[in-house]
Design a protein around this motif. Sequence first.
Motif, mmCIF file in Angstrom:
data_model
loop_
_atom_site.group_PDB
_atom_site.id
_atom_site.type_symbol
_atom_site.label_atom_id
_atom_site.label_comp_id
_atom_site.label_asym_id
_atom_site.label_seq_id
_atom_site.Cartn_x
_atom_site.Cartn_y
_atom_site.Cartn_z
ATOM 1 N N TYR A 140 0.844 -1.211 0.000
ATOM 2 C CA TYR A 140 0.000 0.000 0.000
ATOM 3 C C TYR A 140 0.872 1.251 0.000
ATOM 4 O O TYR A 140 0.630 2.188 -0.775
ATOM 5 C CB TYR A 140 -0.907 -0.013 1.227
ATOM 6 N N LYS B 68 3.101 1.639 -3.342
ATOM 7 C CA LYS B 68 2.295 2.032 -4.492
ATOM 8 C C LYS B 68 2.006 3.529 -4.476
ATOM 9 O O LYS B 68 2.003 4.191 -5.526
ATOM 10 C CB LYS B 68 0.982 1.241 -4.529
ATOM 11 N N LYS B 69 1.767 4.066 -3.279
ATOM 12 C CA LYS B 69 1.534 5.507 -3.142
ATOM 13 C C LYS B 69 2.784 6.293 -3.550
ATOM 14 O O LYS B 69 2.710 7.302 -4.267
ATOM 15 C CB LYS B 69 1.174 5.836 -1.691
#
Length: 332
Positions: free
Chosen positions: A314, A317-318
């Motif tokens: 998570y 990916k940001k």
Amino acid sequence: MKKILNNKWLKINKYDETNEKVGILDKEQGMIIKAICAIIVILVHVPKRHGNVLQDAISSFGYVAVSIFFMLSAYGLRYSVENKPDYIKHFWRNRILVLLIPFWLTRAIMYIFIQPQKSILKTIMTIIGLRGITFITILLCYYIIFWSVYKFIKYPKVRDYLLCGIVLLYSFIGRACQWPTGWLVESMGLFYGILMYHLETKLKNLKTLKQGIFFGIISVIIGLLYLKYKEVYLLGTWGLKTILSISLILLLTTILNQIHIESTCLSYLGSITYEIYLMHAIVIHVLRPLEIPSTLWILLVIFICILSGMGVHYIDKKIIKRIKKTYKESFI
């Protein structure tokens, strides 16, 4: 497709003639295979004090799991070059970032919070990968070689021959000379990936029961020979080990050419296998002192590896999305 098994978590259908991809190279099935391989890799690194007979038996195939990771990566690169416009032009942004950001993130967790280094310089060098050869080092080197070959060599056949030759020489000479770099047999997966791209049509024909039985028998025979001669210089340490991995991959290909597996859960795990792999050493290190029954310890490690992998996925990916956006805006 004819349904063989159909429930909420897992669906298995019989493959039909309309399928374009070789079973193991089908995107969804490839993700599932990667998820299973990630679990096997975790089992390989379970400390002896927490291990058991089943874990030890499964972990014997750890090098095949890593070979499959390499194989799918090499196939993905080769396929993308032919099917994605300007793939080599944006290679560093699209491929290298995805490789390095999670790597740096997990290394920072390990060497800042879990195992702090003696100096800031050593910490930085360790985090960015300049100290200590890892699986990622080998993969990154291949990515750089792949980009260089496709950037500067014009002839497609020469490119692939060169890539395969480099991998073969590294694997064989490295094992012959006992290089300490590691992943010498596993790196042959990079060779298999290119080969599978060119033989994809022929590999689709591996789908009969007789072929499955043949590769199964061959795998058992080679496996027994490997167990007997695995310590013999080159014959066992490279030859039989390499042949066994090829045989098992062909057996898996034959099976997956006959059935199509669908699993939302395993597909998701397949999408975060890289992060799971990066986190498993940290999780094992943290939980090593915990004294609980072997099976419970292993299940706990796998569970936390998955949860931590989800968290890292998570976050990275940001970060990657932000960098890509900045990269695009800088050229507008």
